[in-house]
Enzyme design. Structure first.
Site: not given
Length: 337
Positions: A265, A267, A293, A296
């Site tokens: 992801h 992040e 999420c 993260c």
């Protein structure tokens, strides 16, 4: 700002845009497309040819053809003065495009007494200019309006103008008018820090190789960027858009087969990139195009980031937001635009 300039022959439109050009405005003219067309045909420029060729170009591609060609050249980082506007559809196209860029659009009508304009035209000696006042009046009658929607419609353009400058005196007086008018209507704006960093995040997202969703994160400290990341497969592996992640390429339903997803992801990448280069994120702010999420979120908390600013809600993100609150990490949602 974008300033459209229109007016009668010899009124001083050229002086207006030249004055602005010396003040760092970028000057463009709708007539340039007509001149290019004449050059491509190997024809010498004359007023009659300019009028007829412009009408022909509008007939082929619509009354806004010249403006549609010109707006492709406009960039958001400069002021413009646009000359030779002769049709209300051109005004509409320029105004709509300026508004889409976030710029004010002003249409200025420049005029002068008929006798004054005729003397100026004689003095400049441009090929094809009328040689008598009667010829000038006949020419301008054609330019004022027509039943042909592709012909020049200067009366309609004049009616659409929000401002009018009269240029009957000398050049210095006219330049003083221009200076005063522009000074009164200059508009200056710039994005605040949130808009600035989120705008950069949207650009970073364009580098994503994920076929399902482009997401990006930008980490800042003291109003400077210290790390960025976008979603995609890990360093040195096949990109998602090249088949690197079977889950994404199968377009798996949201929330399913997450254990098969090979994409990191945004992040996560921003945080690991900082670690890779030995940069501390403690106390920083992370801007992300989607709320994080759960995985993260845990990384954000443990990296010591102090604030999360996001644009859109992640579909499975409510638990993450609750966890940020519990950990004392500030969070804010800002809207696009």
């Amino acid at each position: 700002m974008i300033i459209g300039v229109a007016g009668r022959n010899g009124a001083g439109k050229g002086e207006f845009v030249q004055f602005l050009e010396t003040r760092s405005f970028t000057v463009l003219s709708l007539s340039q497309a007509i001149r290019r067309e004449l050059a491509d045909r190997g024809l010498r420029e004359s007023r009659e040819r300019m009028i007829e060729t412009g009408r022909e170009m509008r007939r082929k591609a619509g009354p806004g053809a010249l403006a549609q060609s010109l707006v492709k050249q406009l960039l958001p980082d400069r002021n413009y003065a646009i000359d030779s506007i002769r049709h209300p559809v051109e005004v509409e196209i320029l105004r709509n495009h300026a508004e889409a860029m976030g710029h004010p659009f002003h249409l200025v009508w420049v005029d002068a007494d008929l006798a004054v304009r005729f003397e100026r035209m004689l003095a400049r000696g441009r090929p094809g200019d009328p040689q008598t006042v009667a010829e000038l009046e006949a020419l301008e009658k054609r330019e004022r309006g027509s039943d042909d929607p592709n012909a020049q419609q200067l009366d309609a353009v004049e009616a659409a103008a929000g401002f009018r400058l009269t240029n009957d005196a000398d050049l210095e007086a006219f330049q003083n008018q221009i200076q005063s008018w522009v000074g009164a209507h200059l508009a200056f704006s710039r994005p605040d820090w949130d808009e600035y960093f989120m705008g950069i995040a949207r650009v970073v997202a364009s580098r994503s190789n994920c076929v399902k969703r482009k997401v990006a994160a930008v980490v800042t400290a003291d109003k400077r960027i210290i790390s960025t990341g976008y979603n995609g497969t890990p360093r040195g592996t096949t990109n998602c858009n090249e088949g690197g992640c079977a889950r994404c390429n199968d377009l798996a339903a949201g929330g399913t087969r997450l254990d098969e997803c090979l994409c990191s992801h945004a992040e996560e990448n921003a945080i690991t990139q900082a670690a890779y280069h030995g940069v501390s994120l403690k106390g920083g702010t992370i801007y992300t195009t989607f709320s994080p999420c759960l995985q993260c979120t845990k990384m954000i908390i443990n990296a010591g980031l102090g604030e999360v600013i996001y644009q859109s809600d992640y579909p499975l993100g409510s638990t993450s937001l609750d966890l940020l609150d519990e950990a004392g990490v500030k969070r804010r949602q800002i809207q696009h635009g």
